[in-house]
Scaffold this motif. Structure first.
Motif, PDB file in Angstrom:
ATOM      1  N   ALA A  58      57.818  39.067  44.127  1.00  0.00           N
ATOM      2  CA  ALA A  58      56.829  38.199  44.779  1.00  0.00           C
ATOM      3  C   ALA A  58      55.398  38.658  44.587  1.00  0.00           C
ATOM      4  O   ALA A  58      54.617  38.683  45.545  1.00  0.00           O
ATOM      5  N   PRO A  59      54.998  39.034  43.371  1.00  0.00           N
ATOM      6  CA  PRO A  59      53.597  39.430  43.163  1.00  0.00           C
ATOM      7  C   PRO A  59      52.678  38.230  43.336  1.00  0.00           C
ATOM      8  O   PRO A  59      52.998  37.120  42.917  1.00  0.00           O
ATOM      9  N   THR A  60      51.534  38.440  43.940  1.00  0.00           N
ATOM     10  CA  THR A  60      50.587  37.338  44.114  1.00  0.00           C
ATOM     11  C   THR A  60      49.702  37.158  42.894  1.00  0.00           C
ATOM     12  O   THR A  60      48.984  36.156  42.800  1.00  0.00           O
ATOM     13  N   GLY A  61      49.724  38.123  41.965  1.00  0.00           N
ATOM     14  CA  GLY A  61      48.905  38.015  40.768  1.00  0.00           C
ATOM     15  C   GLY A  61      49.354  38.986  39.697  1.00  0.00           C
ATOM     16  O   GLY A  61      50.166  39.886  39.942  1.00  0.00           O
ATOM     17  N   GLN A  62      48.807  38.821  38.500  1.00  0.00           N
ATOM     18  CA  GLN A  62      49.195  39.644  37.361  1.00  0.00           C
ATOM     19  C   GLN A  62      48.809  41.098  37.560  1.00  0.00           C
ATOM     20  O   GLN A  62      49.459  42.008  37.008  1.00  0.00           O
ATOM     21  N   LEU A  63      47.770  41.351  38.336  1.00  0.00           N
ATOM     22  CA  LEU A  63      47.345  42.729  38.590  1.00  0.00           C
ATOM     23  C   LEU A  63      48.487  43.551  39.169  1.00  0.00           C
ATOM     24  O   LEU A  63      48.680  44.716  38.798  1.00  0.00           O
ATOM     25  N   VAL A  64      49.251  42.966  40.071  1.00  0.00           N
ATOM     26  CA  VAL A  64      50.371  43.665  40.706  1.00  0.00           C
ATOM     27  C   VAL A  64      51.437  44.011  39.673  1.00  0.00           C
ATOM     28  O   VAL A  64      51.936  45.134  39.614  1.00  0.00           O
ATOM     29  N   VAL A  65      51.789  43.034  38.850  1.00  0.00           N
ATOM     30  CA  VAL A  65      52.807  43.245  37.819  1.00  0.00           C
ATOM     31  C   VAL A  65      52.363  44.324  36.845  1.00  0.00           C
ATOM     32  O   VAL A  65      53.134  45.225  36.488  1.00  0.00           O
ATOM     33  N   ARG A 110      43.984  54.414  34.256  1.00  0.00           N
ATOM     34  CA  ARG A 110      44.457  53.157  33.668  1.00  0.00           C
ATOM     35  C   ARG A 110      44.484  52.038  34.700  1.00  0.00           C
ATOM     36  O   ARG A 110      44.225  50.876  34.377  1.00  0.00           O
ATOM     37  N   ALA A 111      44.813  52.374  35.951  1.00  0.00           N
ATOM     38  CA  ALA A 111      44.796  51.371  37.014  1.00  0.00           C
ATOM     39  C   ALA A 111      43.372  50.854  37.230  1.00  0.00           C
ATOM     40  O   ALA A 111      43.164  49.656  37.461  1.00  0.00           O
ATOM     41  N   HIS A 112      42.412  51.750  37.147  1.00  0.00           N
ATOM     42  CA  HIS A 112      41.016  51.341  37.276  1.00  0.00           C
ATOM     43  C   HIS A 112      40.647  50.381  36.150  1.00  0.00           C
ATOM     44  O   HIS A 112      39.933  49.389  36.373  1.00  0.00           O
ATOM     45  N   ASP A 113      41.141  50.656  34.949  1.00  0.00           N
ATOM     46  CA  ASP A 113      40.885  49.759  33.815  1.00  0.00           C
ATOM     47  C   ASP A 113      41.509  48.383  34.032  1.00  0.00           C
ATOM     48  O   ASP A 113      40.992  47.376  33.537  1.00  0.00           O
ATOM     49  N   LEU A 114      42.627  48.346  34.778  1.00  0.00           N
ATOM     50  CA  LEU A 114      43.272  47.066  35.089  1.00  0.00           C
ATOM     51  C   LEU A 114      42.469  46.247  36.097  1.00  0.00           C
ATOM     52  O   LEU A 114      42.664  45.040  36.222  1.00  0.00           O
ATOM     53  N   GLY A 115      41.611  46.932  36.846  1.00  0.00           N
ATOM     54  CA  GLY A 115      40.820  46.250  37.859  1.00  0.00           C
ATOM     55  C   GLY A 115      41.119  46.669  39.279  1.00  0.00           C
ATOM     56  O   GLY A 115      40.633  46.057  40.232  1.00  0.00           O
ATOM     57  N   VAL A 116      41.927  47.734  39.454  1.00  0.00           N
ATOM     58  CA  VAL A 116      42.238  48.222  40.795  1.00  0.00           C
ATOM     59  C   VAL A 116      41.079  49.051  41.314  1.00  0.00           C
ATOM     60  O   VAL A 116      40.658  50.022  40.671  1.00  0.00           O
ATOM     61  N   SER A 137      43.131  45.961  46.228  1.00  0.00           N
ATOM     62  CA  SER A 137      41.795  45.402  46.278  1.00  0.00           C
ATOM     63  C   SER A 137      41.082  45.728  44.968  1.00  0.00           C
ATOM     64  O   SER A 137      41.310  46.789  44.384  1.00  0.00           O
ATOM     65  N   ARG A 138      40.228  44.823  44.534  1.00  0.00           N
ATOM     66  CA  ARG A 138      39.452  45.074  43.325  1.00  0.00           C
ATOM     67  C   ARG A 138      38.199  45.897  43.619  1.00  0.00           C
ATOM     68  O   ARG A 138      37.511  46.329  42.698  1.00  0.00           O
ATOM     69  N   LYS A 139      37.940  46.104  44.913  1.00  0.00           N
ATOM     70  CA  LYS A 139      36.741  46.846  45.316  1.00  0.00           C
ATOM     71  C   LYS A 139      37.114  48.226  45.848  1.00  0.00           C
ATOM     72  O   LYS A 139      38.078  48.351  46.612  1.00  0.00           O
ATOM     73  N   PRO A 140      36.387  49.255  45.486  1.00  0.00           N
ATOM     74  CA  PRO A 140      36.611  50.577  46.079  1.00  0.00           C
ATOM     75  C   PRO A 140      36.286  50.546  47.577  1.00  0.00           C
ATOM     76  O   PRO A 140      35.409  49.806  48.022  1.00  0.00           O
ATOM     77  N   GLY A 141      37.025  51.328  48.344  1.00  0.00           N
ATOM     78  CA  GLY A 141      36.752  51.449  49.770  1.00  0.00           C
ATOM     79  C   GLY A 141      37.039  50.208  50.574  1.00  0.00           C
ATOM     80  O   GLY A 141      36.476  50.020  51.663  1.00  0.00           O
ATOM     81  N   ALA A 142      37.927  49.347  50.083  1.00  0.00           N
ATOM     82  CA  ALA A 142      38.163  48.064  50.752  1.00  0.00           C
ATOM     83  C   ALA A 142      39.010  48.198  52.007  1.00  0.00           C
ATOM     84  O   ALA A 142      38.882  47.407  52.942  1.00  0.00           O
ATOM     85  N   PHE A 143      39.889  49.203  52.051  1.00  0.00           N
ATOM     86  CA  PHE A 143      40.830  49.309  53.164  1.00  0.00           C
ATOM     87  C   PHE A 143      40.348  50.311  54.204  1.00  0.00           C
ATOM     88  O   PHE A 143      40.039  51.454  53.903  1.00  0.00           O
TER      89      PHE A 143
END
Length: 227
Positions: A58-65, A110-116, A137-143
């Motif tokens: 149940a990924p909400t987007g390709q970033l998760v996959v 590599r996760a950062h390169d993906l947009g994490v 989150s695509r933004k640092p410090g989001a949580f």
């Protein structure tokens, strides 16, 4: 964080989860709710670890996959490690993927390169598999601490709903299997002039001799008229 409003949203979600008609639909509603209810969460998914194989549910987007596949390929990563601990429920938060992560150096860059930008997750376990509800989150410090608490409350409600959905699915499968076996027995009884006990014994012995599940043998009889 308006906790009164969050409580009302969570109560509405609980009713919504119970109304889902399948395990898959329940999982999709869980991850969708994470992006709606957890502040800072852009994407969500459920990582399931079976041995060394990873599944993205149940990924909400390709970033998760992409993140899940990356962790599987590298054999490292926060969710991957958490799912292997067997230490019960544990909440993690990785604040900033622009900063060095000594524990997972290959994955982090590599996760950062993906947009994490940042991520959090809660480990869940059951008798069959290990997994994690991932929040991205695509933004640092989001949580924040509030985000973490909201995620934990969401995961707790989701775990109950998921368990209920699985039990319901298992019951439906059992009813369907029983009906299929009964139909197959009727076919054998009519075509071979067998008693009910003899017909069931034919199905059982074929299942054991060929290492095929009984329900599959019964389905084959229903489709072809013979084992």
């Amino acid at each position: 964080m308006d906790w009164r409003e969050f409580a009302q949203q969570l109560a509405s979600l609980a009713r919504d989860l119970l109304a889902q008609e399948s395990v898959e639909a329940t999982l999709e509603r869980i991850t969708s709710a994470a992006t709606e209810l957890v502040e800072g969460c852009d994407e969500s998914g459920i990582l399931v670890l079976s041995g060394k194989k990873v599944r993205s549910l149940a990924p909400t987007g390709q970033l998760v996959v992409d993140s899940d596949r990356l962790q599987e390929r590298l054999g490292e990563g926060p969710c991957f490690d958490a799912a292997r601990t067997k230490a019960g429920e544990r909440v993690y938060r990785i604040t900033d993927f622009t900063q060095e992560q000594p524990r997972w150096p290959a994955y982090a860059c590599r996760a950062h390169d993906l947009g994490v930008g940042s991520m959090g997750f809660l480990l869940y376990t059951d008798d069959e598999e290990l997994g994690a509800l991932d929040l991205y989150s695509r933004k640092p410090g989001a949580f924040t601490d509030d985000s973490e608490t909201a995620g934990w409350l969401l995961a707790s409600h989701a775990a109950v709903a998921l368990a209920g959905a699985r039990i319901h699915a298992q019951m439906n499968e059992a009813v369907t299997t029983r009906h299929t076996i009964g139909e197959a027995m009727g076919i054998l009884m009519g075509s071979r002039h067998l008693t009910e006990e003899q017909a069931f014994d034919v199905l059982r012995r074929y299942s054991q001799d060929h290492n095929i599940k009984l329900r599959e043998v019964a389905r084959r009889v229903c489709q072809t008229g013979s084992v």
